[in-house]
Scaffold this active site. Sequence first.
Site, PDB file in Angstrom:
ATOM      1  CE  LYS A   1      -4.001  -1.901   2.214  1.00 13.83           C
ATOM      2  NZ  LYS A   1      -5.015  -2.034   3.022  1.00 13.83           N
TER       3      LYS A   1
ATOM      4  CG  ASP B   1      -8.201  -0.152   3.246  1.00 12.04           C
ATOM      5  OD1 ASP B   1      -9.291  -0.795   2.841  1.00 12.04           O
ATOM      6  OD2 ASP B   1      -7.193  -0.369   3.152  1.00 12.04           O
TER       7      ASP B   1
ATOM      8  N   GLY C   1      -1.477  -0.524   8.858  1.00  8.79           N
ATOM      9  CA  GLY C   1      -2.150   0.021   8.001  1.00  8.79           C
ATOM     10  C   GLY C   1      -3.638   0.426   8.112  1.00  8.79           C
TER      11      GLY C   1
END
Length: 430
Positions: free
Chosen positions: A66, A103, A139
Amino acid sequence: MAGERGAATTAPYGLVGHPLGHSWSPKIHEHLGSFPYALHDLDRDEVEPFVRDGAWRGLNVTIPYKRLAAELADVRSPAVERLGAANTLVRDRDGRIVAENTDVLGFAWMLARFCRERLSESPRGLLEGRKALVLGSGGAAAAVRDALEHAAGARVVTISRSGDETYATLAERHADAVLLVNTTPVGMFPRCPDSPVDEGTLSRLTGLRGVLDVVYNPTRTGLCLSAERLGLPTESGLAMLVAQALFASGLFQGRDLDDALVGTIEREIYFQTENVVLIGMPGAGKTTCGRALARVLGRPFVDLDEAIALETGRGAAQIIREDGEDAFRAVETRVTADYAARSGLVIACGGGVVTRPENRDLLRQNGRVVFLDRPVSELSSAGRPVSQAKGVERIAAERMGLYRAWADVTLPCTGSAAGDAELARELLGL
């Protein structure tokens, strides 16, 4: 790996990560309209050429890439700039790579629905200026913190295994927190139903209004099950998974998607993955009903007594006779833990599974529990050592309350396995 890169010529959308096991992303994106959708399990040195030169239109990116995805982008959203991480890449009309972190958007959507439907409040009404606890520092935690701060105005405290804010001081320092969110992998399949916070600690967080968990396999994590017992509204992470995919797919296709799709896709995944668990008195017909129901649903069937015999080489009656009932119950719990952690099964339990409280969480983490309620007068004790030793009426007196308390659905037996199976299917909406 070259074959994975070549797949992009026929699949404009996909998921990049390493390692990639089973993923719901292809099925979810098929429903959303962003397909064909391929999985690209790439080594680190393959990611940059794939992202720069691949013939893709939209990519989702998962661990451990990511941050690299954010670095490779030409344009970054404000959330990506804040977090330094992206889970969605899109090529715009000028060929630039645009990075977003859906997200953040997915968790914000999940939080908003949870607050609206379970607490009758808005996220800001619940959280603005108030404390929210985020378990974990990876994350996923960064995305959840960002959503809590920017979409809800919360004061976020990160709890981790080291530093100033640890699990050891959680209840002592943060009893006033109104929301707790788990972003750690603790409790994820196959290590379920573990929990990052024990129920005693959770009960001391007296200000809590709700508990969320970003883990979505199992359906109910150990943390969620503890919260349920304490009367707290709770939800695990499938909604976040689907909602982030919805926002990503909208970017891929260049159009807004109806967020009612989130609930539709959630329900389909639940129907495919939730186990159907049959409990009831010895001789109630759990095995015959279970076999019939599994045939109707096209699912694998597991009889836990048969599974115990396969594992140990001895049937339940022999183990009880030779080692005692306590030894058998210990084996039963171990086998129950194995099969109940899996998905999409029809499981018939032994009549005494309810005698061990820990089995309840094992069965409920991924399943809906159906109590087959057959009149005691119709039950036989033949071949059942516990029933023979205690008597059917005494066992019924000990267990009936437990069967009813554990059940999500009570099924009055119809008199035939086929009839019971059909009624179970109707009651469960399958």
